[in-house]
Design an enzyme around this catalytic site. Structure first.
Site, PDB file in Angstrom:
ATOM      1  N   HIS A   1      29.778  40.831  39.822  1.00 39.66           N
ATOM      2  CA  HIS A   1      30.587  39.804  39.715  1.00 39.66           C
ATOM      3  C   HIS A   1      30.338  38.580  40.870  1.00 39.66           C
ATOM      4  O   HIS A   1      30.049  37.578  40.583  1.00 39.66           O
ATOM      5  CB  HIS A   1      32.315  40.200  40.011  1.00 39.66           C
ATOM      6  CG  HIS A   1      33.286  38.977  40.144  1.00 39.66           C
ATOM      7  ND1 HIS A   1      34.043  38.757  39.146  1.00 39.66           N
ATOM      8  CD2 HIS A   1      33.606  38.277  41.158  1.00 39.66           C
ATOM      9  CE1 HIS A   1      34.901  37.701  39.437  1.00 39.66           C
ATOM     10  NE2 HIS A   1      34.619  37.538  40.668  1.00 39.66           N
ATOM     11  N   GLU A   2      30.150  39.216  42.056  1.00 41.37           N
ATOM     12  CA  GLU A   2      29.941  38.093  43.057  1.00 41.37           C
ATOM     13  C   GLU A   2      28.698  37.321  43.012  1.00 41.37           C
ATOM     14  O   GLU A   2      28.506  36.192  43.155  1.00 41.37           O
ATOM     15  CB  GLU A   2      30.072  38.836  44.365  1.00 41.37           C
ATOM     16  CG  GLU A   2      31.267  39.271  44.912  1.00 41.37           C
ATOM     17  CD  GLU A   2      32.368  38.468  45.001  1.00 41.37           C
ATOM     18  OE1 GLU A   2      33.397  38.773  44.641  1.00 41.37           O
ATOM     19  OE2 GLU A   2      32.328  37.446  45.010  1.00 41.37           O
TER      20      GLU A   2
ATOM     21  N   HIS B   1      29.091  34.383  40.851  1.00 33.66           N
ATOM     22  CA  HIS B   1      29.371  32.981  41.609  1.00 33.66           C
ATOM     23  C   HIS B   1      27.991  32.589  42.360  1.00 33.66           C
ATOM     24  O   HIS B   1      27.858  31.342  42.477  1.00 33.66           O
ATOM     25  CB  HIS B   1      30.377  33.419  42.558  1.00 33.66           C
ATOM     26  CG  HIS B   1      31.688  33.713  42.269  1.00 33.66           C
ATOM     27  ND1 HIS B   1      32.246  32.876  41.308  1.00 33.66           N
ATOM     28  CD2 HIS B   1      32.511  34.911  42.534  1.00 33.66           C
ATOM     29  CE1 HIS B   1      33.744  33.511  41.071  1.00 33.66           C
ATOM     30  NE2 HIS B   1      33.574  34.822  41.796  1.00 33.66           N
TER      31      HIS B   1
ATOM     32  N   HIS C   1      35.615  31.448  37.998  1.00 32.47           N
ATOM     33  CA  HIS C   1      36.304  32.648  37.380  1.00 32.47           C
ATOM     34  C   HIS C   1      36.532  32.349  36.008  1.00 32.47           C
ATOM     35  O   HIS C   1      37.072  31.259  35.799  1.00 32.47           O
ATOM     36  CB  HIS C   1      37.656  32.967  38.256  1.00 32.47           C
ATOM     37  CG  HIS C   1      37.499  33.664  39.418  1.00 32.47           C
ATOM     38  ND1 HIS C   1      38.157  33.721  40.457  1.00 32.47           N
ATOM     39  CD2 HIS C   1      36.320  34.716  39.818  1.00 32.47           C
ATOM     40  CE1 HIS C   1      37.728  34.417  41.546  1.00 32.47           C
ATOM     41  NE2 HIS C   1      36.458  35.145  40.793  1.00 32.47           N
TER      42      HIS C   1
END
Lengths: 73, 405
Positions: free
Chosen positions: B127-128, B131, B137
């Site tokens: 997930h990170e 970014h 998100h």
């Protein structure tokens, strides 16, 4: 502050980009703004859009999560 | 995010102008001794591989020097004005490309690898890194880029919302068309393979050179995470549909702590546990963690089965467990007493041209059973109980069809 308190919930909404950044501090937010911010967060998280800090909303705010803001100004 | 808008991903607005990115774990978690430094490395590699599998981006881990994405495990205030909050709450954060792309993980979390306990490092890292690549998100609750932690998922695959998001920044994957898949002839359309988050292109020479030069393996099995692993000597290879998973081989002792090298055979049973055999003993694993009270003697749990087997597999034709050794085979049915029926062992010649002294065997995710020996492999047609007919015929060269040679 724990999210089940108004202050905690306001901190949460502010941390993740749901409060109007132009407001200098949480207290200055008008009730309408906060209600709108809660509705926006509820829509984003797939919750019932009540504008209230209801149980489901507070529970979602308590979930472990990523620290990046949801709403990038 | 407009409440009335259809739910979907969001882009922050910046992206990397280069496609070959480098990363470094500048500060390991405090639990690194417990987790194993190499296993932390492997977990971070796999998190990047999620995004490499959907684009032409490549990610290379460096242990020193300047990199694009720096990874740190920190707690509380750690110098970026965005303090962590202790266990729970915020787990990690990352910076978009325009702000440097680095990723920080809250070291007060109980980071874990391939288990339901604690906080799954792979899931949060993947997930990170979204970014770090420019994704914000998503409000698609089941997508990887949704902000809420969803726990360990052994069968993880990218949500279509995530794939559309990353490809809107970096384009679709355009690697050369994969070699003809090893899936069966059109007569039996291949099963839909789970989207392996890995690079599905044949691997670079590095990963598979050993196997290409000497394709003989000790054992092969598909584990409960849906991934297929080939074991050879002291190393383990994770296979994709067309080659070796990015960053493999890895040492067996790192990925499967407690498991010896040079194993004889392995199979994964319907209880989602994997059984490994060597000499007169066997080991049982849940994912990559050895279950308590193992190893055990083969006679304790597999009575009637010999030691020093050549291979073991669950046959797709009847779901029973078969053990092969030399020119004989045994059928083991845990539901029967005794589990090895009278009349076994039987000659392997019953399996119509499958050779003796096999190296490995496997029921693959397309439902077919495959037999491996030296640099060859055979696909078995369970219905006709014979080697499958196909063009080119079997046996085929295992290197080009399985290891991306």
């Amino acid at each position: 502050a724990p999210v089940h308190t108004d202050t905690g919930a306001m901190m949460y909404l502010s941390n993740f980009g749901w409060l109007d950044p132009s407001s200098k501090k949480i207290g200055s937010q008008s009730l309408i703004d906060i209600r709108k911010s809660i509705q926006d967060f509820q829509a984003f998280a797939g919750l019932n859009i009540t504008g209230e800090l209801d149980e489901e909303t507070v529970e979602t705010m308590s979930l472990p999560r990523c620290g990046v803001r949801d709403k990038i100004g | 995010h407009d409440a009335r808008r259809r739910k979907r991903y969001a882009l922050q607005g910046s992206r990397w102008k280069v496609k070959n990115l480098t990363y470094r774990i500048a500060k390991y978690p405090r639990l690194v001794e417990v987790l194993g430094r190499d296993r932390v490395d492997a977990e971070i590699d796999e998190a990047f591989a999620v995004w490499q599998g959907a684009t032409d981006l490549t990610f290379t881990r460096k242990s020193t020097g300047k990199v694009h994405i720096e990874i740190r495990f920190e707690n509380r205030e750690h110098g970026d004005g965005d303090p962590f909050d202790g266990e729970g709450g915020t787990l990690a954060h990352a910076y978009f490309p325009v702000y440097g792309g680095d990723a920080h993980f809250d070291d007060d979390e109980k980071w874990t690898i391939k288990t339901y306990r604690g906080t799954n490092l792979f899931q949060v890292a993947a997930h990170e890194f979204g970014h770090s690549l420019g994704l914000s998100h998503s409000d698609v609750r089941d997508s990887l880029m949704a902000p809420f932690y969803r726990g360990y998922n052994p069968k993880f695959k990218l949500h279509s919302d995530d794939v559309i998001a990353i490809q809107s920044l970096y384009g679709k994957k355009t690697t050369p068309p994969p070699p003809p898949p090893r899936t069966p002839s059109p007569a039996r359309p291949p099963n839909k393979f789970p989207i392996t988050p890995a690079a599905t292109s044949p691997s670079s020479g590095k990963e598979n050179s050993k196997l290409c030069n000497d394709p003989k393996i000790d054992a092969i099995t598909t584990m409960s995470d849906g991934n297929t692993y080939a074991f050879k000597g002291s190393e383990v290879y994770r296979l994709t549909d067309n080659g070796i998973f990015f960053g493999y081989p890895k040492k067996i002792f790192i990925l499967f702590p407690g498991l010896p090298n040079d194993i004889d055979g392995a199979f994964t049973w319907s209880n989602d546990k994997t059984y490994f055999f060597k000499g007169s003993h066997y080991w049982r694993y849940t994912n990559m963690t050895m279950d308590a009270s193992y190893p055990k003697s083969i006679s304790d749990g597999f009575s009637g089965i010999p030691t020093n087997i050549d291979t073991a597999f669950v046959w797709g034709g009847n779901g029973k467990i078969y053990f092969f050794k030399g020119d004989q085979y045994w059928r083991f049915d845990p539901a029967r007493t005794p589990p090895v029926s009278f009349g076994y062992p039987k000659p392997i010649s019953n399996w119509n041209d499958i050779p003796n002294n096999l190296d490995a065997a496997l029921k693959y995710s397309n439902g077919y059973t495959y037999f491996f020996k030296g640099n060859k492999y055979w696909r078995f047609n369970d219905r006709s109980f014979s080697i499958d007919t196909a063009d080119p015929p079997f046996p085929r060269a295992v290197g080009s069809w399985w290891y991306g040679c």
